[in-house]
Design a protein around this motif. Structure first.
Motif, PDB file in Angstrom:
ATOM      1  N   TYR A   1       0.802  -1.223   0.000  1.00 55.06           N
ATOM      2  CA  TYR A   1       0.000   0.000   0.000  1.00 55.06           C
ATOM      3  C   TYR A   1       0.839   1.280   0.000  1.00 55.06           C
ATOM      4  N   LEU A   2       2.066   1.239   0.560  1.00 53.13           N
ATOM      5  CA  LEU A   2       2.917   2.424   0.573  1.00 53.13           C
ATOM      6  C   LEU A   2       3.905   2.457  -0.588  1.00 53.13           C
ATOM      7  N   GLY A   3       4.248   1.285  -1.118  1.00 47.76           N
ATOM      8  CA  GLY A   3       5.248   1.217  -2.175  1.00 47.76           C
ATOM      9  C   GLY A   3       4.663   0.970  -3.544  1.00 47.76           C
ATOM     10  N   LEU A   4       3.909  -0.125  -3.691  1.00 46.68           N
ATOM     11  CA  LEU A   4       3.415  -0.524  -4.999  1.00 46.68           C
ATOM     12  C   LEU A   4       2.357   0.434  -5.540  1.00 46.68           C
ATOM     13  N   VAL A   5       1.492   0.937  -4.681  1.00 49.53           N
ATOM     14  CA  VAL A   5       0.421   1.836  -5.143  1.00 49.53           C
ATOM     15  C   VAL A   5       0.985   3.078  -5.848  1.00 49.53           C
ATOM     16  N   PRO A   6       1.896   3.835  -5.217  1.00 60.17           N
ATOM     17  CA  PRO A   6       2.437   4.996  -5.939  1.00 60.17           C
ATOM     18  C   PRO A   6       3.250   4.644  -7.180  1.00 60.17           C
ATOM     19  N   ILE A   7       3.898   3.470  -7.184  1.00 59.57           N
ATOM     20  CA  ILE A   7       4.655   3.043  -8.364  1.00 59.57           C
ATOM     21  C   ILE A   7       3.707   2.849  -9.545  1.00 59.57           C
ATOM     22  N   ILE A   8       2.621   2.108  -9.316  1.00 56.79           N
ATOM     23  CA  ILE A   8       1.660   1.837 -10.389  1.00 56.79           C
ATOM     24  C   ILE A   8       0.940   3.117 -10.799  1.00 56.79           C
ATOM     25  N   ARG A   9       0.576   3.922  -9.816  1.00 52.61           N
ATOM     26  CA  ARG A   9      -0.162   5.147 -10.142  1.00 52.61           C
ATOM     27  C   ARG A   9       0.684   6.110 -10.975  1.00 52.61           C
ATOM     28  N   LYS A  10       1.957   6.222 -10.634  1.00 56.10           N
ATOM     29  CA  LYS A  10       2.853   7.106 -11.397  1.00 56.10           C
ATOM     30  C   LYS A  10       2.983   6.621 -12.834  1.00 56.10           C
ATOM     31  N   ALA A  11       3.129   5.309 -13.019  1.00 57.17           N
ATOM     32  CA  ALA A  11       3.256   4.749 -14.360  1.00 57.17           C
ATOM     33  C   ALA A  11       1.984   4.968 -15.171  1.00 57.17           C
ATOM     34  N   LEU A  12       0.829   4.782 -14.550  1.00 60.44           N
ATOM     35  CA  LEU A  12      -0.440   4.961 -15.251  1.00 60.44           C
ATOM     36  C   LEU A  12      -0.704   6.434 -15.552  1.00 60.44           C
ATOM     37  N   ASP A  13      -0.341   7.322 -14.633  1.00 64.33           N
ATOM     38  CA  ASP A  13      -0.536   8.757 -14.863  1.00 64.33           C
ATOM     39  C   ASP A  13       0.284   9.249 -16.056  1.00 64.33           C
ATOM     40  N   GLU A  14       1.461   8.653 -16.232  1.00 62.24           N
ATOM     41  CA  GLU A  14       2.296   9.037 -17.371  1.00 62.24           C
ATOM     42  C   GLU A  14       1.700   8.553 -18.685  1.00 62.24           C
ATOM     43  N   LYS A  15       1.042   7.389 -18.669  1.00 66.40           N
ATOM     44  CA  LYS A  15       0.433   6.842 -19.882  1.00 66.40           C
ATOM     45  C   LYS A  15      -0.975   7.396 -20.122  1.00 66.40           C
ATOM     46  N   MET A  16      -1.691   7.695 -19.023  1.00 61.75           N
ATOM     47  CA  MET A  16      -3.072   8.188 -19.140  1.00 61.75           C
ATOM     48  C   MET A  16      -3.233   9.462 -18.306  1.00 61.75           C
ATOM     49  N   PRO A  17      -2.589  10.560 -18.698  1.00 62.66           N
ATOM     50  CA  PRO A  17      -2.634  11.791 -17.882  1.00 62.66           C
ATOM     51  C   PRO A  17      -4.029  12.386 -17.737  1.00 62.66           C
ATOM     52  N   ASP A  18      -4.931  12.024 -18.638  1.00 61.96           N
ATOM     53  CA  ASP A  18      -6.284  12.576 -18.607  1.00 61.96           C
ATOM     54  C   ASP A  18      -7.268  11.687 -17.851  1.00 61.96           C
ATOM     55  N   GLN A  19      -6.767  10.611 -17.220  1.00 70.09           N
ATOM     56  CA  GLN A  19      -7.662   9.704 -16.485  1.00 70.09           C
ATOM     57  C   GLN A  19      -7.106   9.413 -15.077  1.00 70.09           C
ATOM     58  N   PRO A  20      -7.009  10.431 -14.240  1.00 68.83           N
ATOM     59  CA  PRO A  20      -6.467  10.225 -12.892  1.00 68.83           C
ATOM     60  C   PRO A  20      -7.322   9.319 -12.027  1.00 68.83           C
ATOM     61  N   GLY A  21      -8.631   9.335 -12.252  1.00 70.27           N
ATOM     62  CA  GLY A  21      -9.514   8.476 -11.467  1.00 70.27           C
ATOM     63  C   GLY A  21      -9.269   7.013 -11.732  1.00 70.27           C
ATOM     64  N   LEU A  22      -9.040   6.664 -12.995  1.00 68.90           N
ATOM     65  CA  LEU A  22      -8.790   5.272 -13.363  1.00 68.90           C
ATOM     66  C   LEU A  22      -7.460   4.795 -12.803  1.00 68.90           C
ATOM     67  N   SER A  23      -6.432   5.636 -12.879  1.00 66.75           N
ATOM     68  CA  SER A  23      -5.120   5.242 -12.345  1.00 66.75           C
ATOM     69  C   SER A  23      -5.183   5.049 -10.834  1.00 66.75           C
ATOM     70  N   LEU A  24      -5.978   5.881 -10.157  1.00 64.72           N
ATOM     71  CA  LEU A  24      -6.153   5.733  -8.711  1.00 64.72           C
ATOM     72  C   LEU A  24      -6.837   4.412  -8.385  1.00 64.72           C
ATOM     73  N   LEU A  25      -7.891   4.084  -9.134  1.00 62.35           N
ATOM     74  CA  LEU A  25      -8.644   2.853  -8.895  1.00 62.35           C
ATOM     75  C   LEU A  25      -7.777   1.623  -9.143  1.00 62.35           C
ATOM     76  N   VAL A  26      -7.096   1.588 -10.293  1.00 64.65           N
ATOM     77  CA  VAL A  26      -6.286   0.422 -10.653  1.00 64.65           C
ATOM     78  C   VAL A  26      -5.129   0.244  -9.676  1.00 64.65           C
TER      79      VAL A  26
END
Length: 297
Positions: A170-195
């Motif tokens: 929850y402290l390590g993997l979540v921000p890693i995945i969210r950062k990667a998704l935000d870079e690929k989908m900058p216009d969908q922050p809600g989806l990156s947060l959920l995934v």
């Protein structure tokens, strides 16, 4: 070889947050308290399934150990938030945005290991209280008389393994995945947060659950059953009961709790840090502009 004039300048490192490790610790304490008050019934269900006893039908019984769980979870989460921040700023000397994936994961795992020294003894009392129905004070007194303070470390080793994987999720993997998704989908922050939240929570729950099952058995039966006398015999006993799937007994309520906790804790942490940084930034800007606004004498 000189760099071309048209080549982009190297990115400057991100500005360090003004929120200190001590303040992260306080945020963690608040987050742990909120999470426990919401998710406590799932703890009671999970413990009953792991121990092989009936799930309490009275909803009030699912809240047995709530006070102790709050008393324990607040410092547990506080130590995870604080140690994680300490690792980033003091050991690695980086802003959170500049951390590599391995550094994020490692800092969180270390934070989890530290928190196990708080989690294990307190959960031992909670498990005994849920079985006996005694008050917190009565159960603590009974335990000390029956087993002594030295036995508060029972289950510590599997607790360390569990907390390392839980915090890393929850402290390590979540921000890693969210950062990667935000870079690929900058216009969908809600989806990156959920995934990222669901993925990190599922990882934390699934990978840490065998250690949690072993810890619960060792603490629930203390020395009444010799097959749970140590970690090796506990793993062997659980495996003989039903193979590897037996280690994930009670996973469903715990996974649901951890996925929900992942969102609760990360949201509270993110918003609290952003709020404090914004307020301090505004105060610093106001302080710099103040001399310019003073009338000339």
């Amino acid at each position: 070889m000189s760099r071309s004039k048209d080549a982009p300048a190297e990115m400057a490192p991100h500005k360090l947050s003004t929120v200190t490790p001590l303040e992260h610790t306080a945020i963690g304490a608040l987050g742990g308290t909120v999470e426990v008050c919401i998710m406590q019934p799932l703890v009671g269900i999970k413990n009953a399934l792991q121990e092989g006893r009936p799930i309490p039908r009275n909803p009030a019984h699912l809240y047995r150990g709530l006070l102790m769980n709050i008393v324990s979870m607040a410092p547990i989460t506080a130590s995870q938030f604080g140690t994680n921040r300490l690792m980033q700023t003091v050991v690695l000397k980086k802003s959170e945005a500049d951390l590599t994936g391995a550094e994020r994961f490692g800092s969180a795992a270390v934070a989890g290991a530290v928190s196990a020294f708080i989690a294990s003894p307190s959960e031992l009392i909670i498990i005994q209280q849920q079985k006996s129905g005694r008050s917190l004070g009565a159960e603590t007194s009974h335990f000390m008389q029956a087993y002594g303070a030295s036995n508060l470390v029972r289950g510590l080793i599997p607790a360390i393994g569990r907390e390392m994987l839980y915090a890393a999720g929850y402290l390590g993997l979540v921000p890693i995945i969210r950062k990667a998704l935000d870079e690929k989908m900058p216009d969908q922050p809600g989806l990156s947060l959920l995934v990222s939240g669901v993925t990190g929570g599922v990882f934390a729950a699934f990978c840490s659950h065998p250690f949690d099952t072993a810890k619960t058995r060792m603490q629930a039966f203390m020395y009444s059953k010799p097959e749970y006398a140590n970690l090796r015999s506990t793993f062997s006993t659980i495996y003989k009961e039903g193979g590897l799937p037996r280690f994930w007994k009670g996973l469903s309520p715990r996974m649901l709790r951890i996925v929900c906790a992942t969102f609760i804790l990360n949201a509270l942490r993110t918003h609290s840090v952003e709020y404090l940084d914004r307020v301090r930034g505004e105060e610093a800007e106001a302080a710099q502009q103040a001399p310019e606004l003073k009338p000339a004498l």
